[in-house]
Design a protein around this motif. Sequence first.
Motif, mmCIF file in Angstrom:
data_model
loop_
_atom_site.group_PDB
_atom_site.id
_atom_site.type_symbol
_atom_site.label_atom_id
_atom_site.label_comp_id
_atom_site.label_asym_id
_atom_site.label_seq_id
_atom_site.Cartn_x
_atom_site.Cartn_y
_atom_site.Cartn_z
ATOM 1 N N SER A 447 0.784 -1.254 -0.196
ATOM 2 C CA SER A 447 0.113 -0.055 -0.064
ATOM 3 C C SER A 447 0.799 1.172 0.075
ATOM 4 N N HIS A 448 2.090 1.165 0.679
ATOM 5 C CA HIS A 448 2.941 2.314 0.681
ATOM 6 C C HIS A 448 3.977 2.502 -0.282
ATOM 7 N N GLY A 449 3.896 1.475 -1.468
ATOM 8 C CA GLY A 449 4.886 1.342 -2.260
ATOM 9 C C GLY A 449 5.985 1.169 -1.946
ATOM 10 N N ARG A 450 6.312 0.430 -0.852
ATOM 11 C CA ARG A 450 7.872 0.336 -0.271
ATOM 12 C C ARG A 450 8.591 -0.698 -0.971
ATOM 13 N N ALA A 451 8.033 -1.680 -1.527
ATOM 14 C CA ALA A 451 8.545 -2.691 -1.965
ATOM 15 C C ALA A 451 8.187 -3.367 -3.191
ATOM 16 N N ARG A 452 8.880 -4.341 -3.986
ATOM 17 C CA ARG A 452 8.322 -4.893 -4.927
ATOM 18 C C ARG A 452 8.256 -6.555 -4.585
ATOM 19 N N PHE A 453 7.494 -7.178 -5.001
ATOM 20 C CA PHE A 453 7.019 -8.684 -4.914
ATOM 21 C C PHE A 453 7.620 -9.601 -6.134
ATOM 22 N N ILE A 454 8.078 -10.809 -5.546
ATOM 23 C CA ILE A 454 8.447 -11.631 -6.553
ATOM 24 C C ILE A 454 7.966 -13.164 -6.022
ATOM 25 N N GLY A 455 7.329 -13.944 -7.033
ATOM 26 C CA GLY A 455 6.942 -15.108 -6.413
ATOM 27 C C GLY A 455 5.618 -15.394 -6.622
ATOM 28 N N GLU A 456 4.815 -15.841 -5.631
ATOM 29 C CA GLU A 456 3.281 -16.123 -5.975
ATOM 30 C C GLU A 456 2.377 -15.272 -4.995
ATOM 31 N N GLU A 457 1.215 -15.290 -5.541
ATOM 32 C CA GLU A 457 0.233 -14.342 -4.495
ATOM 33 C C GLU A 457 0.205 -15.087 -3.136
ATOM 34 N N THR A 458 0.119 -14.297 -2.290
ATOM 35 C CA THR A 458 0.088 -14.537 -0.762
ATOM 36 C C THR A 458 -1.015 -15.276 -0.287
ATOM 37 N N GLY A 459 -0.983 -16.260 0.621
ATOM 38 C CA GLY A 459 -2.093 -16.832 0.910
ATOM 39 C C GLY A 459 -3.014 -16.141 1.848
ATOM 40 N N GLY A 460 -2.665 -15.086 2.112
ATOM 41 C CA GLY A 460 -3.500 -14.300 3.168
ATOM 42 C C GLY A 460 -4.063 -12.991 2.511
ATOM 43 N N GLY A 461 -5.296 -12.517 2.628
ATOM 44 C CA GLY A 461 -5.971 -11.482 1.985
ATOM 45 C C GLY A 461 -5.276 -9.934 2.251
ATOM 46 N N TYR A 462 -5.368 -9.075 1.113
ATOM 47 C CA TYR A 462 -4.947 -7.792 1.228
ATOM 48 C C TYR A 462 -5.331 -7.106 2.102
ATOM 49 N N TYR A 463 -6.794 -6.908 2.497
ATOM 50 C CA TYR A 463 -7.382 -6.047 2.993
ATOM 51 C C TYR A 463 -7.351 -6.371 4.802
ATOM 52 N N GLY A 464 -6.934 -7.784 4.788
ATOM 53 C CA GLY A 464 -6.982 -8.435 6.421
ATOM 54 C C GLY A 464 -7.587 -9.587 6.604
ATOM 55 N N ASN A 465 -7.595 -9.958 7.849
ATOM 56 C CA ASN A 465 -8.094 -11.653 7.940
ATOM 57 C C ASN A 465 -8.878 -11.710 9.293
ATOM 58 N N THR A 466 -9.586 -12.513 9.619
ATOM 59 C CA THR A 466 -10.254 -12.911 10.619
ATOM 60 C C THR A 466 -9.344 -14.052 11.614
ATOM 61 N N SER A 467 -8.659 -13.591 12.830
ATOM 62 C CA SER A 467 -7.887 -14.390 13.444
ATOM 63 C C SER A 467 -8.072 -14.195 14.859
ATOM 64 N N GLY A 468 -6.800 -14.038 15.520
ATOM 65 C CA GLY A 468 -6.665 -13.809 16.817
ATOM 66 C C GLY A 468 -6.895 -14.862 17.700
ATOM 67 N N GLN A 469 -7.641 -14.871 18.762
ATOM 68 C CA GLN A 469 -7.993 -16.256 19.565
ATOM 69 C C GLN A 469 -9.018 -16.912 18.842
ATOM 70 N N LEU A 470 -8.677 -18.263 19.144
ATOM 71 C CA LEU A 470 -9.660 -19.099 18.331
ATOM 72 C C LEU A 470 -10.454 -19.862 19.296
ATOM 73 N N LEU A 471 -12.068 -19.887 19.021
ATOM 74 C CA LEU A 471 -12.787 -20.496 19.667
ATOM 75 C C LEU A 471 -12.997 -21.902 19.344
ATOM 76 N N LYS A 472 -12.760 -22.841 20.108
ATOM 77 C CA LYS A 472 -12.861 -24.121 19.801
ATOM 78 C C LYS A 472 -14.075 -24.873 20.425
ATOM 79 N N ILE A 473 -14.709 -25.327 19.430
ATOM 80 C CA ILE A 473 -16.296 -26.076 19.800
ATOM 81 C C ILE A 473 -16.174 -27.634 19.341
ATOM 82 N N GLU A 474 -16.755 -28.281 20.127
ATOM 83 C CA GLU A 474 -16.919 -29.697 19.790
ATOM 84 C C GLU A 474 -18.299 -30.040 19.624
#
Length: 534
Positions: A447-474
């Motif tokens: 977003s800040h134009g600070r680097a150029r990228f080589i390889g493949e598309e990242t596995g994580g989304g550009y706008y963010g993710n849903t993560s943090g603490q995980l709720l584990k239910i059985e």
Amino acid sequence: MLQTGPLLAQPTLPLIKANSTQVRIKDGYVIREGIWTVSPQLKPDTYTALEPFTNKTITFYTDIDSIAFSVKPGHQYAFNILLHGKDTCLTQIVVGNAPNGLTTTAQAELPLPTEQLAMDFVVFRDYLKNEHPGLYRYQPKEKIDKLLDSCLLSIDRPLTSSEFAKKILFSISHIQDGHTGTTFTGALVRRYQESTKLFPIDLYFAGDKAFIVCSNSGQVEVGSELLSINNRSITSIKHELFSYLPSDGSIQTKKIHTLNNGAFPFLYKWIIGHGDSLAIDYKPSDQPVRSATIGAELVKNFTCTFDRRASTGKLLDLSFPRPNVALMTITTFDEPRLSNANLDFRAFLRSSFAELNKTKPATLILALRNNAGGLDEYGALLYSYLAEGPFNYFTSVESTHKKSTEAENHLLKRQLVQESTFKGDVYILINGLSFSTTAEFCAITRSHGRARFIGEETGGGYYGNTSGQLLKIELPHSKLNVLIPRFKYVNAVKPILYPDRGILPDYEIIPTVNDLLTKRDVQLQYCLDLLQKK
């Protein structure tokens, strides 16, 4: 609504009223209608709880009143229903004893009743809607709700836990959140390793093609393109397997890496299925298409164990592969993993950037491939050594219940740069396993134009993710564990054309099967050659 305990603990029984003999019962998450009528002549009128006998809530609903019991296995619960204001009906709930001991594999694979599976799916759906703040991040609410309703309605016959798990994994895949998942696949792999014959060929997927990198029987040439299995094209097989793999948005690179890292034989057997032999069509390099029949094998008999590792194995490293070029490798942002290796991430950055300020290379290459993430603050800290001025990292962090404040999450504040920032050119190596915190860092950098990228598309989304603490239910009957992330993170980034994608490389470099077999790091080499031309 009144909650009560066991019958023996209550000398005075609770009472609810009714003007109709028809009663609706909610047993756990199963709503039962038309199965119970108030009967004054029965003393007591006994309702037997549905199996399995676990801690749950059972509620009786009359036409004008209701009562709920938090029940436990091996207990009885009693209350009175006053019918028409005159007839007292003694009613009792009986909950059987929970089974003793551990469930065996054979028992676990017995089909579960349709009603119990539907209950499990409702539990899963309700937890998603109540606790998953990113449930509608990539798809509109109407589409996700329709998907979940459709999956629930498709449960129309008894299924084993393994069969039912497909419906859970299918739903998770189509929610398009890479942090939502289950622990089922790990248990499945362990079971398959012990007793199930699998496809004994190791594959490397690149784009829509799959290549054989190791063959257990040795009868198939390494490097050949695999065209079909049991008369079904590999493209069709890959597409179906992708429907059961989680990933952020429409990103496919993370799913490809999942198949490439040894999951294909397990997923192919579980999702598509096969017998003790498989017919394949394949094409060796520069030769006609060939056919073969290969036998499935137990994992313990696999002699095919292709090693894909191309790294030095160091989690954190700084080197100088060329004059005037520095290479910084960061394989993880995960604090426990770093701590177990006796590594201090903050100290590594301090010493590394001090070294860069001393040697002053023109270019820094950041290798972030296979970095699945970790602490958010490590991503922000890394960027503070590259930033050209103060910056924002997150614009919001929220659960389904509240938004975080700056006091609760300091990454919502304006971030300051380090004194020893690197001011030269930056190139970042990424792939489909650059995920979570790594993708956040890459998004801010892009977003800040600070680097150029080589390889493949990242596995994580550009706008963010849903993560943090995980709720584990059985889930109560199938015993499947579901992992639900609790916080929706929104990156402080400029808009892009494709909101459901990751960070796209400026130079897309995907290793060929020959690169893999000869262990050539073509992404790093491409970067070095690019710098040489400059």
